[in-house]
Design an enzyme around this catalytic site. Structure first.
Site, short mmCIF file in Angstrom:
data_model
loop_
_atom_site.label_atom_id
_atom_site.label_comp_id
_atom_site.label_asym_id
_atom_site.label_seq_id
_atom_site.Cartn_x
_atom_site.Cartn_y
_atom_site.Cartn_z
N LYS A 248 -4.35 5.30 -8.09
CA LYS A 248 -5.67 4.97 -7.54
C LYS A 248 -6.71 5.50 -8.51
O LYS A 248 -6.64 6.66 -8.93
CB LYS A 248 -5.86 5.62 -6.17
CG LYS A 248 -5.07 4.92 -5.08
CD LYS A 248 -5.39 5.47 -3.71
CE LYS A 248 -4.76 4.61 -2.63
NZ LYS A 248 -3.30 4.44 -2.81
N ASP B 286 -3.79 0.40 -7.72
CA ASP B 286 -4.07 0.10 -6.31
C ASP B 286 -5.52 -0.32 -6.13
O ASP B 286 -6.38 0.05 -6.93
CB ASP B 286 -3.82 1.34 -5.44
CG ASP B 286 -2.35 1.62 -5.19
OD1 ASP B 286 -1.50 0.80 -5.54
OD2 ASP B 286 -2.07 2.70 -4.62
N ARG C 200 -0.52 -7.64 -7.00
CA ARG C 200 0.06 -7.38 -5.69
C ARG C 200 -0.94 -7.89 -4.66
O ARG C 200 -2.10 -7.46 -4.67
CB ARG C 200 0.28 -5.89 -5.47
CG ARG C 200 0.68 -5.55 -4.02
CD ARG C 200 0.45 -4.08 -3.67
NE ARG C 200 1.25 -3.18 -4.44
CZ ARG C 200 0.88 -1.90 -4.70
NH1 ARG C 200 -0.26 -1.42 -4.23
NH2 ARG C 200 1.65 -1.13 -5.43
N LYS D 70 -2.97 -7.13 2.66
CA LYS D 70 -4.05 -7.56 3.57
C LYS D 70 -5.31 -6.69 3.37
O LYS D 70 -6.42 -7.18 3.51
CB LYS D 70 -3.58 -7.47 5.01
CG LYS D 70 -2.53 -8.52 5.35
CD LYS D 70 -2.31 -8.61 6.85
CE LYS D 70 -1.13 -9.51 7.15
NZ LYS D 70 -0.87 -9.64 8.60
N THR E 71 3.72 -6.85 2.27
CA THR E 71 3.44 -7.01 3.70
C THR E 71 4.67 -6.64 4.52
O THR E 71 5.79 -6.69 4.02
CB THR E 71 3.03 -8.47 4.02
OG1 THR E 71 2.70 -8.57 5.41
CG2 THR E 71 4.13 -9.47 3.69
N ARG F 144 -4.24 6.16 7.90
CA ARG F 144 -4.38 4.70 7.75
C ARG F 144 -3.14 3.98 8.27
O ARG F 144 -3.22 2.91 8.83
CB ARG F 144 -4.66 4.32 6.30
CG ARG F 144 -6.09 4.60 5.85
CD ARG F 144 -6.49 3.74 4.67
NE ARG F 144 -5.60 3.92 3.55
CZ ARG F 144 -5.70 4.91 2.65
NH1 ARG F 144 -6.67 5.79 2.75
NH2 ARG F 144 -4.85 5.01 1.66
#
Ligand SMILES: Cc1cc2nc3c(=O)[nH]c(=O)nc-3n(C[C@H](O)[C@H](O)[C@H](O)COP(=O)(O)OP(=O)(O)OC[C@H]3O[C@@H](n4cnc5c(N)ncnc54)[C@H](O)[C@@H]3O)c2cc1C
Length: 306
Positions: free
Chosen positions: A97, A131, A183, A186, A225, A287
């Site tokens: 990240k 990410d 990648r 959602k 997913t 999360r």
């Protein structure tokens, strides 16, 4: 929806974090979604996944750093991971990240830090996935990724797009021109309706559109997913279009739908599991709770059991 927002809110709330982090039963249930606090524990988890036919992606949990020294510690951790992957022979790449490398302090610092990881991964024949975080950093994340991609190969560094964002289909078209390994997921953050579609139905429709665009591109992408509807749409589209199983990979999170992970691997699909580990597990864990109310019952049951 209220529960999701509340949990995402709490994921950023220091007071609750302090409580949760020191509450032993709460810590215990985190091990379902977090592989441990050390790289050795993450390696052990990855060995098990590899034995079940799944590859992995390391994620050292630490989303925002306070200064350049902390960002440098993150770089060193990732360099250690890349070294350990090669030494142990486990099948894994790494996910990073940019906020972990100082994006909120100085984008140039984040670029330089991310670059140090990509240099090392490329040298070792490994791969770095950048990410995607909240919409406040979408553009700068894409900009830094493009810079990295201009210096390194398509199989050295890739990026993530989120189907809840209104901009994502256009971003996918743009990034495929480079080309880039993407990648698609959602999206896991609380976003305002100006930037993200508020309805799950629209997020799902967009997911399928982007998945179809990616799979038709001839580049190796990640379909991330746990949603059986998204997975079926991917299986159906790839069969219909004659896209080989080896041309893409499914991706899921550690501890989520383990049955489905194993089944897809058994059916001959590439299955990569994202393996988070580290001391800073709290926002990530919250999360995951926000995604599925049933997980809150899982926590409560364990907390009550003590
Ligand atoms: C490999 C990987 C990498 C990711 N990287 C990013 C990223 O870079 N940026 C980002 O914003 N998001 C990322 N995500 C998170 C993603 O955006 C979603 O928040 C998350 O995957 C949930 O969406 P879903 O597709 O599983 O579907 P959903 O519609 O949320 O869920 C569908 C079904 O999946 C199952 N499920 C989903 N989540 C859980 C859970 N936590 N526990 C148990 N069951 C569950 C349930 O059966 C649920 O009904 C990533 C996800 C994966 C799998």
């Amino acid at each position: 929806m209220l529960t999701r927002s509340a949990l995402i809110y709490l994921s950023r709330h220091e007071g609750f974090k302090e409580f949760a982090a020191h509450f032993k039963p709460f810590q215990k249930v985190t091990t379902r979604f977090v592989a441990g606090e050390t790289v050795e524990e993450a390696i052990a988890a990855i060995r098990e996944l590899n034995a079940a036919g799944c590859s992995a992606s390391f994620d050292h949990l630490n989303e925002s750093v306070a200064n350049a020294r902390e960002a440098q510690n993150e770089v060193e951790e990732y360099l250690r991971i890349l070294d350990q992957i090669e030494k142990t022979g486990i099948n894994s790449n790494v996910s990073i990240k940019l906020t972990q490398f100082g994006l909120e302090l100085d984008p140039e610092l984040a670029y330089k830090n991310a670059r140090a990881i990509v240099v090392e991964a490329a040298r070792r024949g490994n791969f770095v996935r950048v990410d995607m975080e909240s919409s406040s950093v979408t553009q700068v994340t894409i900009d830094i990724f493009k810079r990295l991609r201009s210096e390194f190969g398509v199989n050295d560094v890739g990026i993530v797009l989120q189907s809840y964002l209104r901009r994502t289909y256009a971003d996918a078209q743009d990034l495929l021109k480079i080309p880039a390994r993407i990648r698609i997921c959602k999206g896991a953050y609380n976003e305002p309706p100006e930037v993200a579609v508020p309805d799950k139905k629209d997020t799902d429709e967009n997911y399928v559109r982007v998945m179809q665009l990616l799979l038709s591109s001839g580049i190796y992408h990640g379909i991330a997913t746990h949603d059986p509807k998204m997975i079926d749409a991917t299986l159906e589209f790839s069969r219909r279009e004659g896209i080989p199983k080896a041309a893409f990979e499914f991706q899921m999170l550690y501890g989520v739908r383990r049955d489905l992970q194993r089944q897809l691997a058994k059916d001959g699909y590439n299955m990569r599991v994202y393996v988070p580990y580290g001391k800073h597990w709290y926002p990530y864990f919250m999360r995951r709770l926000a995604e599925r109310p049933a997980n809150i019952w899982f926590v409560l049951k364990n907390v009550l059991k003590g």
